[in-house]
Scaffold this motif. Sequence first.
Motif, PDB file in Angstrom:
ATOM      1  N   GLU A   1       1.323  -8.084 -10.158  1.00 50.52           N
ATOM      2  CA  GLU A   1       1.697  -7.070  -9.179  1.00 50.52           C
ATOM      3  C   GLU A   1       0.621  -6.924  -8.114  1.00 50.52           C
ATOM      4  O   GLU A   1      -0.571  -6.923  -8.422  1.00 50.52           O
ATOM      5  N   GLU A   2       1.075  -6.761  -6.883  1.00 51.96           N
ATOM      6  CA  GLU A   2       0.151  -6.620  -5.757  1.00 51.96           C
ATOM      7  C   GLU A   2      -0.835  -5.469  -5.967  1.00 51.96           C
ATOM      8  O   GLU A   2      -2.013  -5.573  -5.642  1.00 51.96           O
ATOM      9  N   LYS A   3      -0.354  -4.361  -6.563  1.00 53.87           N
ATOM     10  CA  LYS A   3      -1.234  -3.197  -6.739  1.00 53.87           C
ATOM     11  C   LYS A   3      -2.441  -3.531  -7.614  1.00 53.87           C
ATOM     12  O   LYS A   3      -3.501  -2.925  -7.467  1.00 53.87           O
TER      13      LYS A   3
ATOM     14  N   GLY B   1      -4.227  -1.354  -1.553  1.00 51.25           N
ATOM     15  CA  GLY B   1      -2.843  -1.078  -1.194  1.00 51.25           C
ATOM     16  C   GLY B   1      -1.968  -0.820  -2.417  1.00 51.25           C
ATOM     17  O   GLY B   1      -2.221  -1.339  -3.493  1.00 51.25           O
ATOM     18  N   HIS B   2      -0.938   0.020  -2.227  1.00 50.26           N
ATOM     19  CA  HIS B   2       0.063   0.328  -3.262  1.00 50.26           C
ATOM     20  C   HIS B   2      -0.595   1.053  -4.453  1.00 50.26           C
ATOM     21  O   HIS B   2      -1.711   1.520  -4.342  1.00 50.26           O
ATOM     22  N   GLY B   3       0.097   1.109  -5.602  1.00 48.26           N
ATOM     23  CA  GLY B   3      -0.446   1.793  -6.778  1.00 48.26           C
ATOM     24  C   GLY B   3       0.587   2.685  -7.436  1.00 48.26           C
ATOM     25  O   GLY B   3       1.505   3.182  -6.783  1.00 48.26           O
TER      26      GLY B   3
ATOM     27  N   LEU C   1      -6.337  -3.133   1.846  1.00 53.15           N
ATOM     28  CA  LEU C   1      -6.200  -4.486   1.294  1.00 53.15           C
ATOM     29  C   LEU C   1      -4.801  -4.724   0.729  1.00 53.15           C
ATOM     30  O   LEU C   1      -4.265  -3.868   0.009  1.00 53.15           O
ATOM     31  N   HIS C   2      -4.257  -5.871   1.045  1.00 56.03           N
ATOM     32  CA  HIS C   2      -2.895  -6.209   0.616  1.00 56.03           C
ATOM     33  C   HIS C   2      -2.779  -7.690   0.270  1.00 56.03           C
ATOM     34  O   HIS C   2      -3.622  -8.489   0.647  1.00 56.03           O
ATOM     35  N   ALA C   3      -1.688  -8.017  -0.426  1.00 57.52           N
ATOM     36  CA  ALA C   3      -1.347  -9.404  -0.738  1.00 57.52           C
ATOM     37  C   ALA C   3       0.168  -9.446  -0.900  1.00 57.52           C
ATOM     38  O   ALA C   3       0.682  -9.458  -2.010  1.00 57.52           O
ATOM     39  N   ASP C   4       0.867  -9.427   0.209  1.00 54.20           N
ATOM     40  CA  ASP C   4       2.317  -9.268   0.174  1.00 54.20           C
ATOM     41  C   ASP C   4       3.049 -10.585  -0.055  1.00 54.20           C
ATOM     42  O   ASP C   4       2.437 -11.626  -0.269  1.00 54.20           O
ATOM     43  N   THR C   5       4.371 -10.493   0.001  1.00 51.82           N
ATOM     44  CA  THR C   5       5.174 -11.710  -0.108  1.00 51.82           C
ATOM     45  C   THR C   5       5.962 -11.910   1.184  1.00 51.82           C
ATOM     46  O   THR C   5       6.258 -10.958   1.897  1.00 51.82           O
TER      47      THR C   5
ATOM     48  N   ARG D   1       8.018  -2.879   5.853  1.00 48.99           N
ATOM     49  CA  ARG D   1       8.004  -2.854   4.388  1.00 48.99           C
ATOM     50  C   ARG D   1       6.852  -1.995   3.862  1.00 48.99           C
ATOM     51  O   ARG D   1       7.018  -1.217   2.934  1.00 48.99           O
ATOM     52  N   GLU D   2       5.670  -2.151   4.452  1.00 49.51           N
ATOM     53  CA  GLU D   2       4.524  -1.345   4.014  1.00 49.51           C
ATOM     54  C   GLU D   2       4.801   0.142   4.212  1.00 49.51           C
ATOM     55  O   GLU D   2       4.437   0.963   3.388  1.00 49.51           O
ATOM     56  N   ASN D   3       5.460   0.480   5.305  1.00 49.52           N
ATOM     57  CA  ASN D   3       5.718   1.884   5.615  1.00 49.52           C
ATOM     58  C   ASN D   3       6.760   2.509   4.703  1.00 49.52           C
ATOM     59  O   ASN D   3       6.958   3.710   4.715  1.00 49.52           O
TER      60      ASN D   3
HETATM   61 ZN   LIG Z   1       1.179  -4.581   0.534  1.00 49.14          ZN
END
Ligand SMILES: [Zn+2]
Length: 416
Positions: free
Chosen positions: A211-213, A195-197, A265-269, A298-300
């Motif tokens: 950072e989550e990315k 996820g993210h990047g 895959l994610h690891a959000d807050t 938020r993901e969108n």
């Molecule tokens: Zn995420």
Amino acid sequence: MFKWFRIAAKMSAGRKLFHAAWLFAFAALCAVPGAAAGAKDPLLAYGARIVGDDARTRIVIDFDREPHFSVHYIANPERIVVDLPATAFGFPAKDLEARGLFKDIRYGAMDEESARIVLTAARPVQLAFVKVQTDENGNGHRLVLDAEMIDKQKFAELVKTQSWTDQAEAAQTTSAIPQPEKTAPGDFVIAVDAGHGGIDTGAIGVDTKTEEKQVTLAFAKALADRLNKEPGIKAFLTRDDDEFLSLAQRVQIARQNHAGLFISLHADTLKQKDIRGATVYTISDKASDKLAADLAERENLSDQIAGKETTTEPPEVADILLDLTRRETQAFSISLAESVLSSFKDQVSTINNPHRHAGFRVLQAPDVPSILLELGFLSNVDDEKLLLDESWRGKMADLLTNAVKRYRTSVMANGG
Ligand SMILES: [Zn+2]
């Protein structure tokens, strides 16, 4: 139908996730793979300032050499996008905190050759002055952006009359699709999506500010390696570097490689810092609960953060075959989610009701069973520790591999 195509156009407050990197750490920054997405000789943006009020705001960014740039305007919400070649941003994040006319500022890599600054405006704006000036010593080069308030109609005209013929945008749409290695007929192909990047850092850890990315990429690599140890399984990564992929690109990469599964895959807050544990999400028109709805919203936002144009909802397609495919895919996605959670049972902590659903755009492939796995929450100190622990990642990868194998067996038993 198709409500999940809708993009939430609301910026969530307080999610200003800036990449903090100090100038003195620039050498170290360059040594980190993907700091400037692997470019050989990125520009260095070594200083930044922002001054002004809600009528006029000036941004100045110092570069080590002359930056070639292009500027665009995007509506819904009003944004100014500055495209640059590969750039290492080496100034403290606090030096370019949003103020004045701007309510959010992001910057970072888009791909190996390009970087971007996205200025989200609090009201319609235009750049009254944009120029690169050499500094007093004739050495550095500073990019000066003077923004001023304009009315809605004028902004709409700016958006309409500009052209998007620059190479940065063209390069992104033609970038190479990653291929799984040596796929044999009958192989079970799995797209593992970090996820993210790039410019979209995702969440930031409470304790270590990780950072989550980075967390998602490290885990994606571990998971793909583990899956590839299984005969007949070929896993590949949607991104293997610190680059930005739009949500649609992630879906497209999975489909073009004929993936039989897609795992994002994610690891959000979360605001609730005490909540911890894993969650598995599948797609649905209607969210299962408030937490799932907020998270999907938020993901969108990822595409919006990266200065992508907001895609309008496609017209309702009355295609009964596509509808059937979607329903079947959704059933497979749910079956995978259940398989993952039974693997986690008594092994990994999960949140209450760990299978939830919402309108995640990244899960919208009509023909690829897809799940979004929140490994844990970077807002929880204990989860954060685990997410950064290599042996924990290895254990999670083992459990997920078992879940995938069990899912595959059940699909094959049912003639899938
Ligand atoms: Zn995420």
